[in-house]
Each structure stands twice: as C-alpha cells, then as structure tokens.
Design an enzyme around this catalytic site. Structure first.
Site, short mmCIF file in Angstrom:
data_model
loop_
_atom_site.label_atom_id
_atom_site.label_comp_id
_atom_site.label_asym_id
_atom_site.label_seq_id
_atom_site.Cartn_x
_atom_site.Cartn_y
_atom_site.Cartn_z
N ASN A 9 -31.45 -23.43 1.86
CA ASN A 9 -31.11 -24.80 2.27
C ASN A 9 -32.42 -25.51 2.62
O ASN A 9 -33.01 -25.24 3.65
CB ASN A 9 -30.16 -24.75 3.48
CG ASN A 9 -29.88 -26.13 4.05
OD1 ASN A 9 -30.24 -27.16 3.45
ND2 ASN A 9 -29.23 -26.17 5.21
N LYS A 11 -32.91 -28.51 3.43
CA LYS A 11 -32.76 -29.61 4.41
C LYS A 11 -33.56 -30.82 3.92
O LYS A 11 -33.64 -31.03 2.70
CB LYS A 11 -33.17 -29.12 5.80
CG LYS A 11 -32.44 -27.82 6.19
CD LYS A 11 -32.58 -27.44 7.62
CE LYS A 11 -31.83 -26.13 7.86
NZ LYS A 11 -31.84 -25.72 9.25
N HIS A 93 -22.47 -27.81 7.92
CA HIS A 93 -23.69 -27.30 8.55
C HIS A 93 -23.79 -27.88 9.96
O HIS A 93 -23.43 -29.03 10.20
CB HIS A 93 -24.92 -27.69 7.71
CG HIS A 93 -26.15 -26.99 8.16
ND1 HIS A 93 -26.85 -27.39 9.27
CD2 HIS A 93 -26.78 -25.87 7.68
CE1 HIS A 93 -27.87 -26.54 9.45
NE2 HIS A 93 -27.84 -25.63 8.50
N GLU A 95 -26.13 -29.05 11.58
CA GLU A 95 -26.89 -30.31 11.70
C GLU A 95 -26.02 -31.50 11.30
O GLU A 95 -26.15 -32.59 11.85
CB GLU A 95 -28.18 -30.21 10.88
CG GLU A 95 -29.19 -29.31 11.56
CD GLU A 95 -30.09 -28.52 10.63
OE1 GLU A 95 -30.26 -28.90 9.46
OE2 GLU A 95 -30.64 -27.49 11.10
N GLU A 165 -23.72 -19.34 11.15
CA GLU A 165 -25.05 -19.76 11.58
C GLU A 165 -25.01 -20.12 13.07
O GLU A 165 -24.66 -21.26 13.42
CB GLU A 165 -25.50 -20.99 10.79
CG GLU A 165 -25.60 -20.76 9.30
CD GLU A 165 -26.53 -21.77 8.63
OE1 GLU A 165 -27.55 -21.35 8.11
OE2 GLU A 165 -26.24 -22.97 8.68
N GLY A 171 -33.73 -22.45 13.20
CA GLY A 171 -35.04 -23.08 13.36
C GLY A 171 -35.74 -22.75 14.67
O GLY A 171 -36.73 -23.37 15.03
N SER A 211 -32.96 -18.45 11.40
CA SER A 211 -34.26 -17.75 11.50
C SER A 211 -34.27 -16.43 10.73
O SER A 211 -34.89 -15.46 11.16
CB SER A 211 -34.64 -17.52 12.97
OG SER A 211 -34.78 -18.77 13.62
P1 13P Z 1 -33.62 -21.57 9.56
O1 13P Z 1 -33.66 -20.43 8.59
O2 13P Z 1 -34.80 -22.50 9.41
O3 13P Z 1 -33.39 -21.12 10.96
O4 13P Z 1 -32.35 -22.47 9.16
C1 13P Z 1 -31.13 -21.86 8.95
C2 13P Z 1 -30.20 -22.87 8.39
O5 13P Z 1 -29.83 -23.81 9.06
C3 13P Z 1 -29.78 -22.70 7.00
O6 13P Z 1 -28.74 -23.56 6.68
#
Ligand code: 13P
Length: 248
Positions: A9, A11, A93, A95, A165, A171, A211
């Site tokens: 992903n 982003k 997601h 976010e 997640e 992150g 992560s």
């Molecule tokens: P990270 O791997 O940067 O923690 O992000 C995970 C994520 O949100 C994948 O959709």
C-alpha cells in the site's frame, strides 16, 4: 489453504516515474511463485502501473466511492478504476476511517458496491491503542466485521480478503508480536467459521499490516493464521518489498 499474499500500500507516496520503476524492479525479481503480489498505487497511477506489470503483480486501488457515478468531486468509482486496470480495492483502511471519517456504514456500502461490480477487495480492520490497552480488541474487530462485512452471503464472501492492521502498529515501528498477530488472526478465522462455514473460513486469506518489514516478516508469516502482509513503508522500496515476499 488460503492464498499467500504480499500487498504494498503506497499510500500518498511516490511519483509516477518512481512508481513505475518500483513495479519494473518487482517484475524483474525472481519471487516465490506461490505468493500473490499486489500493489496499491494512488488511483492516478493505476493505468501506468497496470501497463508496467504482468500477471505477476496485481494492481489495486487504495480507495473508491461506493456510488456508481455522479457529482462527487474528487472521487473515483469502481467502474472507473476497473477501466484503468485495477482489479482489487482496499476497503476500510484505518487512515480512511480516522482521517476521512469513513464509518462502518459507509464501508458496508463499499463492500456492497465491490460485490455488485465483481471487484475483489481487501477489508481492513484493527483497533486503536486505547482499545488494545483496555483488552477489548477482539470485540472491537468483531464489531467492525459485523457492521460492514458479515452481511454478505457465503458465495459473496468467498473471494474476500481480510487485513488485520492494529492502528498502534501502523507507521510506528512497533510491530505486533507474532503471538499478538496470530491470536487476532485465529479469532477472525473463528468468527468467519461461526458466521459462514469452516470451508470458507479456511480459504480466506488474512493479512497482517503494521510495521511489517523484512526483519520481522518471516516470523509473522510463519504463524499458521497469517497468510501474508499488507505493507506500507517497506513496500516503497523494491529491495525491502521483495525481501518481504521472499520471507515466505
Ligand atoms: P506500515 O507498514 O508503514 O506500518 O503501514 C501499514 C499499512 O497501513 C498498510 O496498509
């Protein structure tokens, strides 16, 4: 057995040339043939991503609007992203939930739109830190699944993919331990089995995200109920992304 999947992903990262280079490097790597690789670039780059990738690398979108078409400035529909080459979309997601106020009801509409349009999806779930600290993460995730996903009939659920997640791991560099990941994934599979059938529960891929990187992917992917990863930061670089894929 569920399909093994490693999905990147991106982003809101990478520009067009960087994204194309990344896909070229993934395509040029020799990767395990039993792992399905997916990339989720910004919707704007789907067309180029699709033209750069072979069947080795599936192209998806990070988001879409549930409406078929109309006056929704700045949004994209499933038909539009499909016409550009996307064959799968992320739904829910954290976010999108947190920063763009996507509620369980909105996500249910997206799930329905995906089914209507024959568009595969990865449904994301996961709890915030305060819920984990209160010890109510299983109920929290169950509620997310019940309110947005579990209204589907068995034949509609069959091709679905779930990504767990935990928000506190996204992150932050703070990965869930393999025990924490396995515990939740086992619970999710039990929920699927309770709601649908053992057969369906055993066939749905449940991915871990938060992560996940080459240093911890092997241990996470060794868990019996972890069928792969949804990768953020570590998916932006071909070497680290391919090393994660190779961890299987
Ligand atoms: P990270 O791997 O940067 O923690 O992000 C995970 C994520 O949100 C994948 O959709």
């Amino acid at each position: 057995m569920p399909q093994k999947i490693v999905a990147g992903n991106w982003k809101m990262n990478l520009c067009l040339d960087e994204g194309v280079d990344l896909i070229r490097s993934i395509e040029a790597s020799s990767l395990p043939s039993d792992v399905k690789v997916m990339v989720f670039p910004p919707a704007l780059f789907v067309d180029a991503a699709k033209k750069t990738s072979s069947s080795k690398c599936l192209v998806g979108v990070q988001n879409f609007n549930a409406a078929e078409k109309g006056a929704f400035t700045g949004e994209v529909s499933i038909k539009q992203v499909k016409s550009a080459g996307a064959s799968i979309g992320l739904i829910g997601h954290s976010e999108r939930r947190e920063l763009f106020n996507e509620t369980n009801a909105i996500l249910k509409d997206k799930v329905d739109a995906a089914i209507e349009n024959n568009f595969q999806f990865i449904f994301c779930c996961g709890e915030p830190l305060e819920v984990r600290e209160a010890g109510t993460e299983i109920e929290f995730v169950r509620n997310q699944l019940e309110e947005s996903l579990f209204h589907l009939a068995s034949d509609q659920m069959r091709d679905g993919i779930i990504a767990y997640e935990p928000i506190w791991a996204i992150g932050t560099g703070r990965t869930a331990s393999s025990e924490q990941a396995e515990d939740m994934h086992r619970e999710i599979r039990a929920m699927l089995s309770e709601k649908y059938t053992n057969d369906i529960a055993e066939s749905i891929s449940i991915l871990y995200g938060g992560s996940c990187k080459s240093a911890n992917a092997k241990e996470l992917f060794a868990c019996p109920n972890v069928n792969g990863g949804l990768i953020g930061g570590a998916a932006l670089d071909a070497t680290s992304f391919c090393a994660i894929i190779d961890s299987f």
